[in-house]
Scaffold this active site. Structure first.
Site, PDB file in Angstrom:
ATOM      1  N   GLY A   1      -9.937 -31.012 -36.926  1.00 33.39           N
ATOM      2  CA  GLY A   1      -9.876 -30.265 -38.172  1.00 33.39           C
ATOM      3  C   GLY A   1     -10.055 -28.792 -37.895  1.00 33.39           C
ATOM      4  O   GLY A   1      -9.902 -28.329 -36.762  1.00 33.39           O
TER       5      GLY A   1
ATOM      6  N   GLY B   1     -12.443 -27.715 -35.082  1.00 32.09           N
ATOM      7  CA  GLY B   1     -12.259 -28.205 -33.726  1.00 32.09           C
ATOM      8  C   GLY B   1     -11.946 -29.681 -33.682  1.00 32.09           C
ATOM      9  O   GLY B   1     -11.456 -30.265 -34.641  1.00 32.09           O
TER      10      GLY B   1
ATOM     11  N   VAL C   1     -13.257 -33.698 -32.407  1.00 35.26           N
ATOM     12  CA  VAL C   1     -14.349 -34.593 -32.040  1.00 35.26           C
ATOM     13  C   VAL C   1     -13.801 -35.618 -31.050  1.00 35.26           C
ATOM     14  O   VAL C   1     -12.746 -36.218 -31.272  1.00 35.26           O
ATOM     15  CB  VAL C   1     -14.927 -35.302 -33.274  1.00 35.26           C
ATOM     16  CG1 VAL C   1     -16.043 -36.256 -32.868  1.00 35.26           C
ATOM     17  CG2 VAL C   1     -15.456 -34.273 -34.265  1.00 35.26           C
TER      18      VAL C   1
ATOM     19  N   ASP D   1     -22.946 -30.444 -48.701  1.00 36.02           N
ATOM     20  CA  ASP D   1     -21.608 -31.046 -48.673  1.00 36.02           C
ATOM     21  C   ASP D   1     -21.709 -32.568 -48.555  1.00 36.02           C
ATOM     22  O   ASP D   1     -21.068 -33.185 -47.703  1.00 36.02           O
ATOM     23  CB  ASP D   1     -20.786 -30.470 -47.523  1.00 36.02           C
ATOM     24  CG  ASP D   1     -19.286 -30.706 -47.707  1.00 36.02           C
ATOM     25  OD1 ASP D   1     -18.861 -30.941 -48.854  1.00 36.02           O
ATOM     26  OD2 ASP D   1     -18.544 -30.667 -46.710  1.00 36.02           O
TER      27      ASP D   1
ATOM     28  N   ASP E   1     -22.593 -34.180 -40.475  1.00 38.13           N
ATOM     29  CA  ASP E   1     -21.914 -32.912 -40.765  1.00 38.13           C
ATOM     30  C   ASP E   1     -22.752 -31.984 -41.621  1.00 38.13           C
ATOM     31  O   ASP E   1     -22.478 -31.735 -42.782  1.00 38.13           O
ATOM     32  CB  ASP E   1     -20.557 -33.145 -41.420  1.00 38.13           C
ATOM     33  CG  ASP E   1     -19.624 -31.954 -41.173  1.00 38.13           C
ATOM     34  OD1 ASP E   1     -20.113 -30.911 -40.705  1.00 38.13           O
ATOM     35  OD2 ASP E   1     -18.429 -32.068 -41.440  1.00 38.13           O
TER      36      ASP E   1
END
Length: 572
Positions: free
Chosen positions: A24, A27, A29, A149, A167
């Site tokens: 994304g 970067g 994963v 978020d 996250d």
């Protein structure tokens, strides 16, 4: 470039990259192998943006690096079973090129986002999910960390069904320097709390709103405020009523208490835990315990590559963007105008919305079409969608009827609602005559037409009315089917905000204003429309704001004075 014995790339001489799991804006994963400890891990590679993006946003590369380090440090402070574990962080040497790598546990299961693609969860699983995530958030809040978020894509599911929150890349740490530009929206529009849209930060209650919206989606299978565009969604978060849950069982009352626009009126973490545990107890004691949601067509199989989903990603379902925590990023959005509070208790007023809007809710499902705002669309629907629509409509109607019966039977210390009269409003309420009939009905019950705000829909009217002359407290009222009814408390009058005599509004100008709004917004055939009367946030001057949208998501709102004269056009 260092390589291991297998010829694969080595990071920090220790972590052997095996395969990408997803990518994304921040970067990629990777699934990786820790050759020192002989275990699999997940590596988050925080790549710098492409040259064009970096050139357009000076300092973005450094901001992403700092954000990655901050995420790692935030997570490392939370040794909690429902927070993803950080093992290590690899930072580039001072002054050297390169980017950070975050080494974290590899959760061997899919994301909640992926799981919900198969349909809503059984209610017992939703309640367990809520308790897991609430415990993670309470631990974070105790350390001065706000997540900001919380959404299905940031929740991972272990093979045993337990949830893991991940996250924290935009998490706010107490005492840290903000990393976001002033005037942009941070977080996912579908799950952001309304006060954050208005620029209010530092509230744990905002994370709890996001959790409540996540649980609503998990139990109901649809997002109540998602619209065709991000900006329309933000407007809905600020303005639109939240439909009464129809399949949430004892969780429904918890959601109604949690999803209120006033953060001070929401239960805190401790109180919310008690409410969720009480709901679990009630579910276990009731008939059909544990089956609060309809069975889904086969459970999702945990992804063999861990939590982040495959590199090839499906289209987003109706409950939010992105099938994995790192596959899709949310672009910053300009702040939307801030309305006042909305009713804390929805009550039976939305029965018509649930029944009439069932078609629109079903059309939000991933069938390649966009959904409407609030109203069901016409046309011929056949096949599975028609069946789902009929089922949803029947369920919504039955539940709404039961809700209305419960409200009518409950004892009340306030004014008694009107009974429909021969002169009650008929047809759309968005006419001068019918609005005046509704105002007279409110006046008969409250003794005044001076309100905090007013929202007029085709089918009903919502009002925030002071509890007495000079009172600071406010009640929520509704007018529907010829009757005015108090639906619950609605907070307090804010200092500096004027009350508005709704009888003094030039309602005769409304038909012309609606026609002008259709032209100015380029929406000749709106499928959703409503009007808000309240003080404008910028100058506290009373205003009218018609909101229009069509089935393609086009629309917006027009700012006008209470005389009906247009001041500003804000398309979405």
């Amino acid at each position: 470039m260092d390589t291991g014995e297998s010829g694969r790339r080595l990071i920090d001489g220790r972590f052997e990259l095996v395969a990408p799991l997803g990518s994304g804006g921040m970067g990629t994963v990777w699934r990786a192998r820790d050759i020192a400890l002989h275990r699999e891990v997940a590596l988050k590679e925080v790549r710098p943006p492409d040259p064009a993006t970096a050139a357009a946003q000076p300092g973005l590369t450094d901001q992403l690096r700092e954000r990655a380090v901050r995420e790692a440090r935030a997570l490392a402070r939370l040794a909690h079973p429902h927070v993803v574990t950080i093992h290590h962080i690899v930072e580039p040497a001072e002054g050297a090129d390169g980017h950070p790598w975050i080494v974290m546990e590899l959760v061997r299961g899919g994301s909640l986002h992926d799981r919900l693609a198969s349909g809503p969860l059984p209610l017992a699983e939703v309640l367990r999910l809520g308790l897991d995530l609430l415990s993670a958030l309470r631990a974070a809040h105790a350390e001065g960390i706000l997540h900001r978020d919380v959404k299905p894509a940031n929740v991972l599911l272990r093979p045993d069904g337990s949830a893991v929150l991940t996250d924290f890349g935009i998490a706010a740490l107490h005492g840290s320097t903000g990393l976001t530009a002033t005037g942009v929206l941070i977080g996912s529009p579908e799950y952001i709390a309304p006060e954050r849209v208005r620029g209010e930060e530092g509230l744990a209650a905002s994370d709890l709103w996001s959790l409540g919206m996540l649980l609503y989606v998990a139990a109901e299978g649809v997002h109540p405020l998602r619209r065709a565009t991000s900006l329309a969604t933000v407007v809905a978060v600020l303005d639109d009523p939240i439909p009464v849950p129809v399949r949430s069982g004892p969780l429904g009352s918890v959601l109604e208490r949690l999803l209120v626009r006033d953060p001070a009126a929401r239960p805190d973490g401790a109180r919310l835990e008690r409410l969720l545990r009480d709901a679990s107890t009630a579910l276990g004691a009731g008939p059909g315990a544990g089956s609060g949601a309809a069975p889904v067509a086969g459970p999702a199989v945990p992804a063999p590559y861990g939590q982040y989903g495959p590199p090839t990603l499906p289209a987003p379902p109706p409950f939010g963007p992105g099938p994995s925590p790192y596959a899709v990023t949310t672009a910053p959005l300009p702040l939307a105008p801030a309305p006042r509070r909305r009713p804390a208790l929805i009550g039976a007023a939305l029965a018509a919305v649930l029944a009439a809007g069932a078609v629109g809710l079903v059309q939000w499902l991933p069938d390649g079409t966009a959904g409407s705002r609030d109203d069901a669309k016409g046309g011929s629907i056949t096949g599975p969608t028609a069946t789902a629509t009929a089922t949803a409509t029947a369920t919504a109607t039955a539940t709404a009827t039961a809700t209305a019966t419960t409200v009518a039977a409950a004892p009340s210390t306030g004014p008694k609602p009107n009974t429909p009269k021969a002169g009650a409003a008929r047809g759309s309420l968005l006419t001068p005559e019918n609005i005046r009939i509704a105002l007279e009905a409110f006046k008969q019950q409250t003794g005044t037409t001076t309100f905090v705000d007013l929202k007029v829909y085709d089918g009903y009217v919502l009002a925030s009315i002071p509890t007495g002359p000079g009172a600071e407290t406010v009640d929520a009222w509704q007018y529907r089917d010829g009757a005015a009814k108090r639906t619950g408390p609605d907070g307090t009058v804010k200092d500096g905000e004027p009350l508005i005599d709704m009888a003094a509004v030039d309602w005769d100008a409304l038909p012309g204003l609606l026609e002008q709004s259709k032209k100015d917004l380029g929406v000749p055939n709106p499928t959703s429309r409503y009007v808000i009367v309240e003080p404008w946030m910028m100058d506290q001057v009373p205003c009218m704001r018609p909101y229009l949208s069509d089935e393609y998501g086009r629309g917006g709102y027009v700012l006008a004075g209470i005389d009906g004269k247009v001041k500003k056009v804000v398309p979405s």
